[in-house]
Motif scaffolding. Sequence first.
Motif, mmCIF file in Angstrom:
data_model
loop_
_atom_site.group_PDB
_atom_site.id
_atom_site.type_symbol
_atom_site.label_atom_id
_atom_site.label_comp_id
_atom_site.label_asym_id
_atom_site.label_seq_id
_atom_site.Cartn_x
_atom_site.Cartn_y
_atom_site.Cartn_z
ATOM 1 N N GLY A 375 0.810 -1.212 0.000
ATOM 2 C CA GLY A 375 0.000 0.000 0.000
ATOM 3 C C GLY A 375 0.842 1.261 0.000
ATOM 4 N N ASN A 376 0.220 2.366 -0.382
ATOM 5 C CA ASN A 376 0.897 3.668 -0.428
ATOM 6 C C ASN A 376 0.296 4.663 0.551
ATOM 7 O OD1 ASN A 376 2.836 3.073 -2.276
ATOM 8 N ND2 ASN A 376 2.235 4.617 -3.773
ATOM 9 N N ALA A 377 -0.625 4.224 1.401
ATOM 10 C CA ALA A 377 -1.267 5.131 2.357
ATOM 11 C C ALA A 377 -0.672 4.893 3.747
ATOM 12 C CB ALA A 377 -2.772 4.913 2.332
ATOM 13 N N ASP A 378 -1.539 4.760 4.770
ATOM 14 C CA ASP A 378 -1.049 4.593 6.138
ATOM 15 C C ASP A 378 -1.257 3.161 6.638
ATOM 16 O OD1 ASP A 378 -3.764 4.635 6.260
ATOM 17 O OD2 ASP A 378 -3.921 6.120 7.865
ATOM 18 N N GLU A 379 -1.157 2.179 5.725
ATOM 19 C CA GLU A 379 -1.356 0.781 6.117
ATOM 20 C C GLU A 379 -0.324 0.315 7.144
ATOM 21 O OE1 GLU A 379 -2.833 1.215 1.868
ATOM 22 O OE2 GLU A 379 -1.117 1.885 3.056
ATOM 23 N N GLN A 380 0.859 0.924 7.122
ATOM 24 C CA GLN A 380 1.961 0.583 8.024
ATOM 25 C C GLN A 380 2.332 -0.902 7.892
ATOM 26 O OE1 GLN A 380 1.744 3.012 11.630
ATOM 27 N NE2 GLN A 380 2.796 1.384 12.736
ATOM 28 N N THR A 381 2.439 -1.341 6.626
ATOM 29 C CA THR A 381 2.891 -2.699 6.315
ATOM 30 C C THR A 381 4.103 -2.611 5.395
ATOM 31 O OG1 THR A 381 1.255 -2.741 4.526
ATOM 32 C CG2 THR A 381 0.639 -3.810 6.597
#
Length: 390
Positions: A375-381
């Motif tokens: 992901g490119n958002a705030d998934e924090q993965t």
Amino acid sequence: MAGILGTLVILLIVLVLLVWLLIERQYQGRPGNRLELESGKWTITTREPQHYVIEGEPALVNLTRTLEIMVPEISVEAKLLSGASLEDIKVTTHLVSNHKDAPARADNYWFAYIVKTAKSTGLKVTVDIQGPDLSDLKALWVKVHYLSYGPEGRIPKQGNVVVPLKFPDPNAPKNWRSTPRAEVLPIPTHLLGPLDSPIDTVKRYVEPYAKPGDIVTIGETPVAIMQGRWRHPSDIKPGWVAKRICYFFMPTSSLATACGMQTLVDLVGPVRVVYAFVVGAIAKKFFGRPGMFYELAGDQARLIDDVTGTLPPYDQFIVLGPQNPEQIVRDIYDATGLKAAIVDVNDLKAVKILAATPGADLDLITSALLDNPAGNADEQTPVVLIHPKS
């Protein structure tokens, strides 16, 4: 007589230019005020539902070779990142000196201190957090504001430390995804920072689920952040080259701001940036070949993320590309036995592999990451585990 006078004038001009070049060369080779904050060790000494105490021991390091730098003023500020309101939460900070050659004053006054050449001095920082419910706190951002006083004058600087306060539940369901050639697992982590390392991250979050033959990938931005390769724009001084050339880049580019471009100039030098810009412009205009600038300016030109380019609090900073990614993947393999890759992936199905363990299947990695499972958002993965199907 006129000929002699003209010759003398020319010799005088040449002499002045030579003296100027010698002074400039010495200045460029001996940058002053290079006093930087190192994170040091940070520990959560109290962790109760309504009370946290975090203690840290950062250091101010003099990176100049022959110059002493003074620290006349210093203060500390704490900023909390949370998934809920901070309205009823109280934060108190406390800073004292930790010099090896001088005790801290009883009144907590910071006396002007000289950091000797290639030496460092320590600080002790305590952050006390109290509130009715601290369970939603994600991280503590500690800002150390200090004045460096030396050859370049009186320069305000800011050192930054991010301390994670919330960690993922190891028993949470795992979101495996199927691709044509592999099963893919995006793995959540705590908010990574300079207190972490790629090896420890893999050991902590990946090893429990990995099997022989699996490949672990880590995003290039989290790796750079763990290496401390992020700079606050207030610490960057855009020069003539950066201020002019940045206007020629697309607004979405990380090189379209003076500070973003100056970061590249600081890495590769103004001559290389100007050369890459001129040759790149000619190649695009007359030969229909775009992208030459990035080839000539080096890998870091593509990897710099300007402000807003990553998740908070690093969205306030310019993040560089990782340093020596080849060594990182080798170290991960030596420590865990897992093949590894450092990657740059986006939502446009673009996968760039910066470095991979020798023998790793690059086509497999590319196909597994094509849909950007991290992901490119705030998934924090930031970590993805790839399990080949056969």
